[in-house]
Design a protein around this motif. Structure first.
Motif, PDB file in Angstrom:
ATOM      1  N   SER A 388      -9.929 -28.901 -23.266  1.00 54.92           N
ATOM      2  CA  SER A 388     -11.267 -28.471 -23.395  1.00 54.92           C
ATOM      3  C   SER A 388     -12.180 -29.645 -24.385  1.00 54.92           C
ATOM      4  O   SER A 388     -13.157 -30.035 -24.068  1.00 54.92           O
ATOM      5  N   LYS A 389     -11.184 -29.896 -25.425  1.00 57.61           N
ATOM      6  CA  LYS A 389     -11.743 -31.020 -26.365  1.00 57.61           C
ATOM      7  C   LYS A 389     -11.857 -32.352 -25.863  1.00 57.61           C
ATOM      8  O   LYS A 389     -12.742 -32.932 -25.752  1.00 57.61           O
ATOM      9  N   GLU A 390     -10.649 -32.914 -25.080  1.00 65.95           N
ATOM     10  CA  GLU A 390     -10.575 -34.209 -24.400  1.00 65.95           C
ATOM     11  C   GLU A 390     -11.813 -34.415 -23.481  1.00 65.95           C
ATOM     12  O   GLU A 390     -12.609 -35.309 -23.084  1.00 65.95           O
ATOM     13  N   ARG A 391     -12.072 -33.151 -22.378  1.00 71.36           N
ATOM     14  CA  ARG A 391     -13.022 -33.501 -21.303  1.00 71.36           C
ATOM     15  C   ARG A 391     -14.178 -32.794 -21.449  1.00 71.36           C
ATOM     16  O   ARG A 391     -15.102 -32.874 -20.638  1.00 71.36           O
ATOM     17  N   LYS A 392     -14.422 -32.470 -22.848  1.00 71.58           N
ATOM     18  CA  LYS A 392     -15.630 -31.646 -23.394  1.00 71.58           C
ATOM     19  C   LYS A 392     -16.174 -30.641 -22.286  1.00 71.58           C
ATOM     20  O   LYS A 392     -17.303 -30.578 -21.794  1.00 71.58           O
ATOM     21  N   ILE A 393     -15.250 -29.749 -22.035  1.00 72.32           N
ATOM     22  CA  ILE A 393     -15.511 -28.722 -21.032  1.00 72.32           C
ATOM     23  C   ILE A 393     -15.218 -27.467 -21.655  1.00 72.32           C
ATOM     24  O   ILE A 393     -14.579 -27.337 -22.685  1.00 72.32           O
ATOM     25  N   SER A 394     -15.682 -26.264 -20.960  1.00 68.88           N
ATOM     26  CA  SER A 394     -15.205 -25.051 -21.661  1.00 68.88           C
ATOM     27  C   SER A 394     -13.508 -24.650 -21.518  1.00 68.88           C
ATOM     28  O   SER A 394     -13.117 -25.233 -20.517  1.00 68.88           O
ATOM     29  N   LEU A 395     -13.430 -23.757 -22.297  1.00 70.89           N
ATOM     30  CA  LEU A 395     -12.151 -23.169 -22.345  1.00 70.89           C
ATOM     31  C   LEU A 395     -11.682 -22.723 -21.097  1.00 70.89           C
ATOM     32  O   LEU A 395     -10.589 -22.861 -20.502  1.00 70.89           O
ATOM     33  N   ARG A 396     -12.488 -22.063 -20.407  1.00 75.49           N
ATOM     34  CA  ARG A 396     -12.431 -21.381 -18.958  1.00 75.49           C
ATOM     35  C   ARG A 396     -11.785 -22.570 -17.832  1.00 75.49           C
ATOM     36  O   ARG A 396     -10.870 -22.551 -17.260  1.00 75.49           O
ATOM     37  N   THR A 397     -12.816 -23.721 -17.832  1.00 74.48           N
ATOM     38  CA  THR A 397     -12.646 -24.814 -16.893  1.00 74.48           C
ATOM     39  C   THR A 397     -11.502 -25.611 -17.365  1.00 74.48           C
ATOM     40  O   THR A 397     -10.503 -25.764 -16.509  1.00 74.48           O
ATOM     41  N   ALA A 398     -10.934 -25.499 -18.801  1.00 73.51           N
ATOM     42  CA  ALA A 398      -9.768 -26.309 -19.109  1.00 73.51           C
ATOM     43  C   ALA A 398      -8.729 -25.405 -18.759  1.00 73.51           C
ATOM     44  O   ALA A 398      -7.653 -26.113 -18.326  1.00 73.51           O
ATOM     45  N   ALA A 399      -8.610 -24.102 -18.953  1.00 69.60           N
ATOM     46  CA  ALA A 399      -7.475 -23.422 -18.293  1.00 69.60           C
ATOM     47  C   ALA A 399      -7.434 -23.479 -16.810  1.00 69.60           C
ATOM     48  O   ALA A 399      -6.276 -23.638 -16.355  1.00 69.60           O
TER      49      ALA A 399
END
Ligand SMILES: NC(=O)c1ccc[n+]([C@@H]2O[C@H](COP(=O)([O-])OP(=O)(O)OC[C@H]3O[C@@H](n4cnc5c(N)ncnc54)[C@H](O)[C@@H]3O)[C@@H](O)[C@H]2O)c1
Length: 418
Positions: A388-399
């Motif tokens: 989520s940090k690397e791609r600057k996306i929400s925790l949901r999208t990262a999961a």
């Protein structure tokens, strides 16, 4: 409730979001939006008064590409096929995110169990199990408790399945009583997992867990367990709710007293304490707090109320409590939403432990259960947080990036039959 939304549409939107993020093959995207199979059954039950009532039940397999289906059994007067399809799909992502060798499944019966006697409930459970017997089994699909089902219901399911097969098969369901092959720590596992994930997130955000104000929607297995754990760690649980009402006290509710009340089958609306204020579920969701824990049902945080959410963290105890529209609003507001497939995955994780203990006929101690649960769930949390940090996306999208990529890889490796 607040906004009429089909959870299966939510599932499809979530798949589109992650497909765009990882550049998923459109054919695979389409495949993942379909379920493998759904069984709809009629369940005729002789009621205690001699009448016949027919209930409708479902069992859905979304994906068994990484292993047997796994997912809960819900009894609710509102359950319907698309809801079960959505819940089965979320189970696929959850087992994949934790890297368990399982797929995703879910079941439900459209019934209000509070309106049945214990004998009627037993007959309903046994007939339902008999109706779905060909699509469940330790190497096919392993049900577990969910909303309005419990260890006793799992015991009846296990017994019915075993009687039909002519031998005891404890591994057909998880969440059973310990005396017949259940696992220590299973009942509290979802709440315990929520606690581990919240602890880890607080460390990342430099928040002191002890000083947090908590609001919880739902005061059943998941809601009570996390309320109890946080209360014992010094947090103030300022509001909880059940289907009847929300209940609020800014100095912190007495969780043990409330639990003693609801465990007798009583509603929170009838609990009397002059300091406590009754609030609506909508007011509860928008109460000012540090952590909001939806732990009841789907579609509670939607575009209608997302802007009014006043917490730093939303920790999803329930499956599907936040819609994609609401997700966007919460992300913009800088609220950390820990998605269901990560936050509440402690339940399926310890269900997996129960399943392998049953297969091996060797049972673990609670310390080992909690240690392994913490290791697996924290590994998934760390990976999710990093992406989520690397791609600057929400925790949901990262999961979802992690979970869906694993499924896509399994599909690629196995190929499409024939
Ligand atoms: N039990 C598990 O191990 C587990 C694991 C993962 C996720 N979940 C999810 O957690 C959620 C709760 O499950 P549970 O096992 O605690 O169920 P439960 O039946 O023990 O408790 C549900 C609670 O939600 C309340 N509720 C029901 N409908 C409501 C409504 N319309 N509005 C407000 N409150 C309502 C009920 O009164 C009750 O307090 C569900 O979304 C379930 O899928 C459960």
């Amino acid at each position: 409730m607040i906004d009429k939304i089909n959870p299966y549409d939510v599932v499809k939107t979530q798949i589109d979001i992650v497909a765009k993020e990882i550049g998923l093959d459109p054919n695979v995207t389409e495949y993942l939006k379909r379920i493998e199979r759904a069984l709809i059954v009629s369940i005729p039950i002789k009621m205690d008064n001699g009448s016949l009532q027919i209930f409708e039940g479902y069992r859905v397999h979304h994906s068994t590409v990484r292993g047997p289906g796994k997912g809960g059994m819900r009894y609710s007067p509102h359950v319907y096929l698309d809801e079960v399809k959505a819940l089965a799909t979320w189970m696929t992502w959850k087992t994949s995110l934790l890297n368990l060798p399982l797929g995703g499944a879910k079941g439900g019966v459209r019934v209000d169990p509070r309106e049945l006697s214990k004998k009627e409930l037993e007959r309903l459970t046994r007939r339902y199990t008999a109706e779905i017997i060909n699509v469940i089994g330790p190497d096919i699909d392993i049900p577990a408790p969910d909303v309005n089902t419990n260890a006793q219901i799992m015991a009846w399911m296990m017994d019915t399945y075993s009687m039909q097969k002519g031998r005891s098969i404890p591994g057909v369901v998880t969440g059973k009583p310990i005396e017949i092959g259940g696992s220590v720590g299973r009942q509290a596992a979802t709440g315990t997992g929520l606690f581990f994930v919240l602890q880890a997130l607080c460390e990342k955000l430099d928040l002191d867990l002890k000083h947090l104000k908590i609001v919880i929607q739902g005061f059943g297995n998941v809601g009570f367990t996390i309320a109890d754990l946080l209360n014992k760690h010094g947090c103030k649980v300022i509001a909880v709710s059940d289907v009847s009402t929300g209940i609020y006290y800014e100095n912190g509710l007495d969780i043990e007293k409330l639990a003693a009340w609801t465990k007798q089958g009583k509603y929170l609306k009838d609990f009397k304490d002059d300091n406590y204020t009754l609030i609506s579920n909508d007011e509860l969701l928008t109460s000012k707090c540090d952590v909001l824990i939806p732990a009841a049902i789907e579609n509670q945080i939607t575009r209608v109320n997302a802007d009014k959410i006043a917490s730093k963290i939303v920790l999803e105890g329930a499956n599907g409590p936040t819609t994609p529209d609401a997700d966007k609003i919460l992300f913009k507001k800088g609220i950390h939403v820990v998605p269901d497939i990560l936050a509440n995955s402690g339940g399926v994780c310890v269900s997996y432990f129960e399943y392998i203990q049953d297969i091996n006929s060797y049972f673990w101690k609670l310390d080992r259960i909690n240690e392994e649960l913490k290791r697996i769930i924290i590994e998934a949390f760390e990976e999710t947080f990093k992406i989520s940090k690397e791609r600057k996306i929400s925790l949901r999208t990262a999961a979802y990036v992690i979970a869906v990529s694993r499924i896509a890889k399994a599909i690629e490796l196995r190929g499409i039959f024939p």
